[in-house]
Design a protein around this motif. Sequence first.
Motif, PDB file in Angstrom:
ATOM      1  N   ASP A 154      28.138  61.357  95.691  1.00 49.62           N
ATOM      2  CA  ASP A 154      27.632  60.307  96.567  1.00 49.62           C
ATOM      3  C   ASP A 154      28.784  59.428  97.055  1.00 49.62           C
ATOM      4  O   ASP A 154      29.759  59.195  96.330  1.00 49.62           O
ATOM      5  N   TYR A 180      30.171  55.838  98.615  1.00 51.98           N
ATOM      6  CA  TYR A 180      29.940  54.393  98.631  1.00 51.98           C
ATOM      7  C   TYR A 180      30.865  53.769  99.671  1.00 51.98           C
ATOM      8  O   TYR A 180      32.078  54.030  99.663  1.00 51.98           O
ATOM      9  N   PHE A 195      25.557  56.934 100.449  1.00 52.22           N
ATOM     10  CA  PHE A 195      25.132  58.118 101.195  1.00 52.22           C
ATOM     11  C   PHE A 195      25.324  59.362 100.332  1.00 52.22           C
ATOM     12  O   PHE A 195      26.097  59.361  99.373  1.00 52.22           O
ATOM     13  N   SER A 196      24.618  60.409 100.708  1.00 51.02           N
ATOM     14  CA  SER A 196      24.896  61.706 100.094  1.00 51.02           C
ATOM     15  C   SER A 196      26.259  62.195 100.571  1.00 51.02           C
ATOM     16  O   SER A 196      26.879  61.602 101.465  1.00 51.02           O
ATOM     17  N   SER A 197      26.714  63.292 100.012  1.00 50.53           N
ATOM     18  CA  SER A 197      28.024  63.829 100.385  1.00 50.53           C
ATOM     19  C   SER A 197      28.086  64.255 101.843  1.00 50.53           C
ATOM     20  O   SER A 197      29.170  64.369 102.417  1.00 50.53           O
ATOM     21  N   THR A 198      26.916  64.493 102.460  1.00 48.61           N
ATOM     22  CA  THR A 198      26.874  64.903 103.866  1.00 48.61           C
ATOM     23  C   THR A 198      26.436  63.771 104.787  1.00 48.61           C
ATOM     24  O   THR A 198      26.190  64.000 105.969  1.00 48.61           O
ATOM     25  N   VAL A 221      23.709  61.517 104.364  1.00 49.45           N
ATOM     26  CA  VAL A 221      22.313  61.080 104.376  1.00 49.45           C
ATOM     27  C   VAL A 221      22.221  59.718 103.687  1.00 49.45           C
ATOM     28  O   VAL A 221      22.660  59.557 102.541  1.00 49.45           O
ATOM     29  N   TYR A 222      21.662  58.740 104.385  1.00 50.68           N
ATOM     30  CA  TYR A 222      21.541  57.390 103.839  1.00 50.68           C
ATOM     31  C   TYR A 222      20.672  57.395 102.592  1.00 50.68           C
ATOM     32  O   TYR A 222      19.585  57.992 102.576  1.00 50.68           O
ATOM     33  N   GLN A 223      21.141  56.701 101.538  1.00 48.96           N
ATOM     34  CA  GLN A 223      20.408  56.635 100.277  1.00 48.96           C
ATOM     35  C   GLN A 223      19.883  55.231  99.979  1.00 48.96           C
ATOM     36  O   GLN A 223      18.703  55.048  99.737  1.00 48.96           O
TER      37      GLN A 223
END
Length: 327
Positions: A152, A154, A166-169, A171-173
Motif C-alpha cells: 500500500d 501512503y 492507495f493500493s499498489s496500483t 486504488v483509493y483506500q
Amino acid sequence: MHALLRPSLVLVGCLGAALVSSAASAQAPPYILQWGAFGSGNGQLYTPLGVTIGPGGTVYVSDTNNHRIQEFSSTGTYLNQWGGSGGGPGQFQGPVDVAAGPSGDVYVADYGNSRIQRFSSTGTYLGQWGTYGTGDGQFRNPWAVAVDAGGDVYVGDEDNHRIQVFSSTGVYQRQWGSFGSGTNELSYPVGVAVSPGGVVYVAEAGNCRVHAFSSSGTHLNMWGICGTGDGEFTEAYRVALDASENVYVSDDQQDRIQVFSLAGTYLTQWGTTGTGNGQFSSPRGVAVDGTGNVYVADAFNNRIQKFGQVPTPSIRTSWGRIKAAYR
C-alpha cells in the motif's frame, strides 16, 4: 505553503516514563562516501530532495530540478535514469520524493503535476493517479510517498493537510487528517515512513511535531518542540526508519540528521553546515538500507552522502508495551 521552499518543522519528545525508563546517547555514524555534483549529466544532480533503497539495494534519487529519477549502486555507481520535464506519462514537474515497494516497483511524488507515478525497478512506466483538487484521490502538492510491507502507498498530501492511502496500483483506500493543531489534525505533512509492523510516522511541518499512526489512521503518539538543541528542530523534513525502528529525521535548516527511538526519545545527531564530508547544505531525503547504512540527499550540495550504521546504545524500555500500543 510553497512546497519547493523550506516548510518549517520542529520536533522532539518521548512517551511517558511508564514506557521509557532511560536511554543513553548514541554516537554519530561513520562517514563512508559521497557522489554527485551540480549538473544535468549522468550521475550529476540538481537539488535532490528524495532518496530510497530498492529491495535489491539500488539507490533511487529524485533529482528534482532535473525532473528525473536516477538509479545508483550502493557505492554510487551510476546505473540508469528516466523522466524529463513535462506532464505526459513518465515525465515530471519537480519529482520531490521517491519510494520503492516490496515488489521493486518505484513510486514518485510528481509535485508539479499533482500525481503519483509508478514505474518498474528499471524505470518502465506502469501507471499514475491523481489530479489537482481536494477530493478522494486528488492532491494539492503531493510531497511525500512511502510504501508499506504489503504494497500500500501512503502519500503526504501537503496542502490538503492529510495522509492518503492507495493500493499498489493507485486504488483509493482511505485518508486521515485535516488542517489544525489537534491530536488528529495535521499542518503540512512533508515526510512519511512506514515501519514493518505498519506504524506510520508523519513529519508535520506546520505544527512542529512528528506523529505516529496505525495504518488505518488511529493516532498513537506524537512529539515535537521548536528549537536548536538536541532533539529540537527549526526545520524537519523527511523521516526514515532502520530495522530497529529508530526514526531518522532530516533537520534541514540546522544541517543535521537526528535519530530517535520509536517512542520519540532523542538518541543522537550528526552534521554541520558546509561542503566537507559529513557536512550538509539542506539535508532533505534520508533512507536506511537493510544493514543500517544511512543515505542522505544533501540538496544544496547536489550530492548523496552515505554513512555507516549508527552505533546505538542500550535502551531500557518496556518494549512489549510500546509495540502492543503501536499495533
